[in-house]
Design a protein around this motif. Structure first.
Motif, PDB file in Angstrom:
ATOM      1  N   PRO A  15      27.488  51.106  12.069  1.00 15.88           N
ATOM      2  CA  PRO A  15      27.021  51.293  13.459  1.00 15.88           C
ATOM      3  C   PRO A  15      27.423  52.642  14.069  1.00 15.88           C
ATOM      4  N   LEU A  16      28.420  53.293  13.480  1.00 12.84           N
ATOM      5  CA  LEU A  16      28.835  54.594  14.041  1.00 12.84           C
ATOM      6  C   LEU A  16      27.738  55.643  13.860  1.00 12.84           C
ATOM      7  N   ARG A  17      26.808  55.355  12.974  1.00 16.28           N
ATOM      8  CA  ARG A  17      25.744  56.356  12.743  1.00 16.28           C
ATOM      9  C   ARG A  17      24.466  55.985  13.516  1.00 16.28           C
ATOM     10  N   GLU A  18      24.565  54.995  14.396  1.00 16.85           N
ATOM     11  CA  GLU A  18      23.408  54.593  15.203  1.00 16.85           C
ATOM     12  C   GLU A  18      23.470  55.212  16.591  1.00 16.85           C
ATOM     13  N   ALA A  19      22.323  55.265  17.282  1.00 18.26           N
ATOM     14  CA  ALA A  19      22.252  55.519  18.739  1.00 18.26           C
ATOM     15  C   ALA A  19      23.048  56.756  19.166  1.00 18.26           C
ATOM     16  N   LEU A  20      23.791  56.606  20.264  1.00 14.54           N
ATOM     17  CA  LEU A  20      24.473  57.763  20.894  1.00 14.54           C
ATOM     18  C   LEU A  20      25.397  58.462  19.903  1.00 14.54           C
ATOM     19  N   LEU A  21      26.187  57.665  19.181  1.00 20.21           N
ATOM     20  CA  LEU A  21      27.150  58.283  18.258  1.00 20.21           C
ATOM     21  C   LEU A  21      26.403  58.956  17.108  1.00 20.21           C
ATOM     22  N   GLY A  22      25.331  58.320  16.663  1.00 20.59           N
ATOM     23  CA  GLY A  22      24.535  58.902  15.575  1.00 20.59           C
ATOM     24  C   GLY A  22      23.948  60.233  15.986  1.00 20.59           C
ATOM     25  N   GLU A 151      33.916  54.824  19.714  1.00 23.41           N
ATOM     26  CA  GLU A 151      32.896  54.915  20.779  1.00 23.41           C
ATOM     27  C   GLU A 151      33.534  55.376  22.092  1.00 23.41           C
ATOM     28  N   ALA A 152      34.711  54.821  22.429  1.00 18.23           N
ATOM     29  CA  ALA A 152      35.366  55.187  23.689  1.00 18.23           C
ATOM     30  C   ALA A 152      35.760  56.660  23.699  1.00 18.23           C
ATOM     31  N   VAL A 153      36.136  57.191  22.542  1.00 21.00           N
ATOM     32  CA  VAL A 153      36.560  58.601  22.449  1.00 21.00           C
ATOM     33  C   VAL A 153      35.349  59.540  22.406  1.00 21.00           C
ATOM     34  N   VAL A 154      34.404  59.261  21.518  1.00 20.14           N
ATOM     35  CA  VAL A 154      33.284  60.196  21.308  1.00 20.14           C
ATOM     36  C   VAL A 154      32.433  60.346  22.563  1.00 20.14           C
ATOM     37  N   ARG A 155      32.277  59.297  23.357  1.00 20.28           N
ATOM     38  CA  ARG A 155      31.443  59.389  24.558  1.00 20.28           C
ATOM     39  C   ARG A 155      32.041  60.396  25.562  1.00 20.28           C
TER      40      ARG A 155
END
Ligand SMILES: N#Cc1ccccc1Cn1ccc2ccc(-c3cc(N)[nH]n3)cc21
Length: 240
Positions: A15-22, A151-155
């Motif tokens: 899932p880390l490669r999906e959506a916003l993070l992807g 997710e909390a960090v990358v955003r």
């Protein structure tokens, strides 16, 4: 920022490669490496665990395999090593903000009853190591915790969120929970949007939003109110 994750279940991190993070990865804002711990085993069974010294339920992850994996993944580049565990310090928005300034994060995902303590102790001799918990409940392994923390960090990284202001106005960023949000239609199933939000009076809207945030925080997280520094609340705020 570069992020590496070591796990026996690499697929859990897909899932880390999906959506916003992807999109952040594709834009080059983040580099992500996911590594299978079993690649550093040398036996036919690819064993990564063993019985706990002193007895007790379950198995513990062997230090040798973790040492070879982390040495290989870390190389000579400086990094912060993060080890999710139910026995860790709480991971909070402040933690996410602090880690967002790091060049490199390496996450060690345990399974079973956790990783031999000497892995943390050995790497803490040469780099920052954080044993962190994402909440007071017990998961089966560290992978879900890593999804949450990444997710909390990358955003928070510049360029990741379309509107950087939203990260600055996060829940917790001012020590309070966010209040309620509304959008069209004005009336829905007999429930109306509060008039003040449609008044165009920005001072009144800001006051109303702060009052709702204080009200919600007092009701759901009084501990956050108690932790606020005195200067954070003005006289009007103190009504809550
Ligand atoms: N360790 C441990 C352990 C200890 C007792 C029972 C079960 C486990 C499973 N487990 C193995 C790895 C691992 C990583 C993180 C969590 C974790 C984090 C939060 N906040 N809750 N649970 C759990 C993890």
């Amino acid at each position: 920022m570069r992020i590496d994750v070591v796990t026996i279940f690499p697929g859990y991190l897909a899932p880390l490669r999906e959506a916003l993070l992807g999109r952040a990865i594709e834009a080059g804002l983040v580099e992500l490496g996911v590594h299978d711990l079993r690649d550093w085993t040398h036996d036919v069974h690819q064993a990564v665990d063993d019985s706990p010294y002193g007895g007790g339920p379950g198995m513990v992850m062997r230090p040798q395999v973790w040492g070879e994996a982390l040495d290989a993944v870390l190389g000579d580049a400086p990094a912060r090593l993060v080890v999710p565990t139910p026995a860790g310090r709480p991971f909070t928005q402040a933690t996410a903000q602090a880690w967002a300034g790091e060049e490199r994060l390496v996450f060690a995902c345990g399974r079973y009853e956790g990783i031999d303590q000497r892995v943390v102790d050995a790497y803490a001799q040469r780099m920052p190591v954080d044993e962190v918990s994402i909440g007071d409940y017990v998961l089966v392994g560290g992978e879900v915790a890593v999804l949450v923390m990444v997710e909390a960090v990358v955003r928070l990284l510049p360029g990741v969120l379309g509107n950087p202001v939203s990260a600055q106005e996060d829940s917790f960023s001012d020590g309070l929970l966010e209040g309620p949000a509304y959008t069209r239609p004005v009336s829905w199933r007999g429930l109306d949007v509060p008039d003040v939000l449609r008044s165009g009076n920005h001072a009144a809207i800001a006051r109303w939003r702060r009052d709702r945030a204080l009200e919600r925080t007092a009701a759901r997280r009084p501990d956050l109110l108690d932790a606020l520094p005195d200067h954070a609340l003005d006289r009007t705020d103190r009504a809550f």
